[in-house]
Design an enzyme around this catalytic site. Structure first.
Site, PDB file in Angstrom:
ATOM      1  N   HIS A  81       3.967 129.766  42.665  1.00  0.00           N
ATOM      2  CA  HIS A  81       3.817 129.564  43.947  1.00  0.00           C
ATOM      3  C   HIS A  81       4.995 128.770  44.112  1.00  0.00           C
ATOM      4  CE1 HIS A  81      -0.538 129.961  43.455  1.00  0.00           C
ATOM      5  NE2 HIS A  81      -0.829 129.640  42.218  1.00  0.00           N
ATOM      6  N   HIS A 123      -4.482 133.848  41.894  1.00  0.00           N
ATOM      7  CA  HIS A 123      -4.394 133.410  43.059  1.00  0.00           C
ATOM      8  C   HIS A 123      -2.828 134.075  43.316  1.00  0.00           C
ATOM      9  CE1 HIS A 123      -5.895 129.539  40.788  1.00  0.00           C
ATOM     10  NE2 HIS A 123      -7.236 129.704  41.870  1.00  0.00           N
TER      11      HIS A 123
END
Length: 750
Positions: free
Chosen positions: A394, A430
């Site tokens: 991320h 994710h």
């Protein structure tokens, strides 16, 4: 200390060096070999069925990469036999047990390939056929060694008969049953002998000689020479199953200093411990200590001011305290906030990733681990696993979040791409927004992410399928956003799509962002993948046959983390072995190409970039190519210009432009046909031409004219048109310049 390593190709610098040493051993130990045969080893590895055998090369080398011996095995998968072409040691290492270790490995490989036997040639060991005492002693020692494994020469056939009258010292054909006590059947032996003589000795053995030798195998079973050197009861019968090269395991030895005790912080040290507890006893992994790497690898993918901030901010937070962002200033790069509690929000994308005294230190060590794994791949390993926390996928170029501080898989990819194209496959629940952000405008790293749709899952603001890259990176980012509820079968359907895209890209390396949070019951996910699903996913990915760096990302259900990780790696190894044991010539088919006939405003710059990168056209011609798109946008059909555009995952891969010739009844001009170099030689140009011809015919056209230069560099273009049924009508001499004429081609009755 020596290791035996399989060499798959000469892409890696370390493998180029290894192959060079193998070739030098061949030259020094076997000076009679045709030099051309030595030079083609690398080509045969890359194109295994060009010689109708699949070549398998093992080397015995020191940890520093010095080759002390090698064995070259040929595999025939249809007849199902292996043939030991060469086994040799460097002269200084003769008698050091290297030859035995290599032969053991060859037998293991052959047994794993489920062949009917291992064959090879040995020079005669009797004085009548080998009068030189030194050579005779060497030949006897070699056959004595092989007899220890039960391998003996085939007798009562014409295999040793001379091809030419002057030939002497013809070799025996030796058969090793690999410890199975299997007899050698006549039909099988005939197939083997024909394959060896027709393929390996095609330039030497005439057809009538081959037929005569094959026909001489009359006994069933075929006779083997009685034991001459060892007693039958002392024969080594056992062949161990093929020993898989261990996966390099690099563990962040400082991960547990980053221990956030706040309730609900699931990214905890127990994650690494629960994985290690299961995978280490498997014997599949070998621990490698992380190496330190310079900060330049960090700033190759992250902005220097972001790296400096993170280092400074973490050092300033008191021990045992954590700073969470709570204000997110508009990103005005010239006016960043001064207050530390506010500045954290300037670089962070969420409210639950803290700054604390050890976050930087643990994250920095994760970077070292990922780079160590990449270094292991460059040193010749096929698989390396960076088991780390905190994770990284991320982290964007100038921001952190999602428990991530530095983008470990992006840093590893950047490190590898100096040696070839890299693909990143992110299989976390994710979206891998960090890799997308870092490589969004680049074409040397393909980013592919399978994730829960951002309307359901973090990070919510990106991961949509229309995000495909920009500029040079257009078409090199693939997001596969999946539903909130998903089982293993549906996941594999999506994974197949991702792997097709990677295969088309044809990278030299694959970096896998391994998220284990798609698992059933994970506290951060909603999917229901099981142990079997992770194994199946691993097999599919392993079957790409690429050198792979696996970087640990998410996965928070500690009860199943280790089991799922082990299942994935077992599958990865099975898939890699499946690739190694099968035909795997690279495919030239392009998946995912969509043809369209309309142009959009973005096509002007796209066409310009495409025409420029081909390297064929002058600046004036490039200007014209873009102008035609603009004119079509402004005037529509009245412009006289019609287009067929080929899009590949949102990137312009090629196009054709055509239109009616004024003042003619049914003649059309093919003004442009251009294909990006990445897609040339893969059938796209012909596909565009066929589609343009179809549309011209539908519009009433009956003749198509196309012109091109007579310069040497356009020879392939002229050959392309001729192969597609276009005939040279005329040449206008010196049309473009002195010595550069215009060749006009025509295709009638389309």
């Amino acid at each position: 200390m020596l290791r035996i390593r399989r060499i798959y190709d000469n892409v890696l610098p370390v493998n180029k060096s290894t192959l060079s040493q193998v070739q030098e051993i061949l030259r020094s130990q076997f000076p009679a070999i045709d030099p051309k045969e030595i030079e083609t080893i690398a080509e045969k590895l890359r194109n295994p069925f060009k010689q109708r055998f699949r070549m398998i090369l093992f080397v015995a080398e020191s940890i520093k990469g010095k080759v002390h011996g090698f064995a070259l095995l040929l595999h025939e998968p249809e007849i199902r036999f292996t043939y030991l072409d060469w086994i040799a040691t460097a002269s200084a290492r003769a008698g050091a047990g290297i030859g035995g270790a290599l032969y053991d490995r060859i037998r293991q490989e052959s047994l794993a390939l489920k062949v009917g036997g291992l064959f090879y040639e040995c020079l005669p060991d009797d004085a009548d056929n080998c009068p030189d005492p030194a050579e005779l002693k060497q030949n006897q020692a070699r056959l004595r060694f092989y007899e220890r494994y039960g391998a003996r020469p085939i007798v009562d056939t014409a295999y040793e008969s001379p091809v030419k009258p002057e030939d002497t010292g013809m070799p025996h054909l030796v058969f090793d049953d690999l410890g199975t006590d299997r007899t050698l059947r006549k039909t099988f032996a005939r197939q083997v002998v024909r394959a060896v003589l027709e393929r390996k000795y095609a330039a030497y053995c005439p057809a009538d000689y081959v037929d005569r030798v094959v026909a001489s195998f009359r006994d069933d079973p075929v006779h083997l020479r009685p034991y001459r050197y060892v007693k039958p009861e002392t024969v080594i019968k056992m062949v161990e199953s093929r020993s898989t090269e261990q996966i390099a395991l690099i563990v962040n030895d400082r991960h547990d200093i980053h221990h956030v005790n706040e309730r609900g912080y699931v990214e905890s040290p127990v994650r690494v411990k629960s994985i290690l507890k299961i995978i280490e006893p498997s014997g599949l992994f070998t621990r490698i200590k992380p190496r330190p790497f310079a900060d330049k690898h960090l700033t190759a993918v992250h902005d220097a001011d972001f790296v400096s901030y993170l280092k400074r901010a973490c050092a300033e937070v008191p021990a045992g305290k954590s700073l969470y962002p709570y204000i997110f200033p508009i990103r005005n790069k010239t006016r960043p906030p001064k207050e530390p509690s506010v500045l954290s929000g300037y670089y962070c994308i969420d409210t639950f990733t803290p700054i604390n005294a050890n976050a930087y230190l643990a994250a920095r060590r994760s970077v070292d681990c990922a780079l160590t794994a990449a270094r292991e791949i460059l040193d010749g390993r096929r698989l390396a696993y960076a088991l780390i926390r905190p994770p990284g996928h991320h982290a964007e170029r100038r921001s952190f979040g999602g428990f991530c501080y530095f983008n470990n898989n992006a840093i590893a990819a950047q490190y590898l791409c100096a040696h070839g194209k890299v693909a990143i496959l992110d299989v976390d629940y994710h979206h891998g927004n960090g890799g997308q952000d870092i490589f969004y405008r680049r074409s040397d790293v393909l980013t592919v992410s399978l994730h829960c749709h951002p309307k359901f899952a973090y990070p919510y603001f990106c991961g949509f399928e229309e995000e495909r890259g920009e500029g040079e990176g257009e078409g090199f980012n693939l997001n596969i956003a999946l539903p909130e509820a998903l089982d293993g079968e549906k996941y594999r359907n999506a994974l197949s799509r991702a792997l097709r895209r990677i295969e088309e890209y044809r990278p030299q390396f694959l970096v896998i962002g391994l998220g284990l949070d798609p698992a059933k019951g994970d506290p951060t996910g909603t999917w229901s993948l099981t142990l079997r699903d992770f194994a199946a996913n691993g097999r599919m990915i392993g079957a790409l046959g690429l050198p792979m760096v696996v970087v640990q990302e998410g996965g928070y259900r500690t009860q199943t983390l280790g089991k799922n990780a082990l299942a994935f790696f077992r599958g990865l190894i099975e898939g890699a072995d499946q690739w190694a044991d099968s035909r795997h010539a690279p495919t030239h088919r392009i998946h995912g190409v969509v043809l369209r006939d309309g142009v959009v405003p973005e096509d002007g710059p796209r066409v310009r970039r495409l025409v420029e990168v081909t390297g064929f056209f002058h600046p004036d011609e490039i200007d014209v190519a873009e102008e035609l798109v603009v004119e079509r946008l402004q005037k529509g059909n009245a412009s006289g210009y019609h287009f067929v555009m080929a899009d590949h995952y949102g990137r312009l891969a090629g196009y054709a432009c055509f239109g009616p010739i004024p003042c003619t009844a049914s003649s059309f001009d093919l003004y442009w046909i251009a294909v990006h170099p990445d897609f040339q030689g893969r059938g796209l140009g012909r596909r565009l031409l066929v589609e343009a011809e179809r549309r011209i015919k539908a519009a009433g056209g009956s003749r198509i004219y196309v012109d091109t230069s007579q310069r040497v560099q356009y020879a392939s273009t002229r050959a392309f048109y001729e192969s597609c049924g276009y005939h040279l009508e005329t040449v206008l001499k010196d049309f473009y310049a002195v010595g550069d004429g215009k060749a006009i081609y025509c295709k009638a009755r389309i």
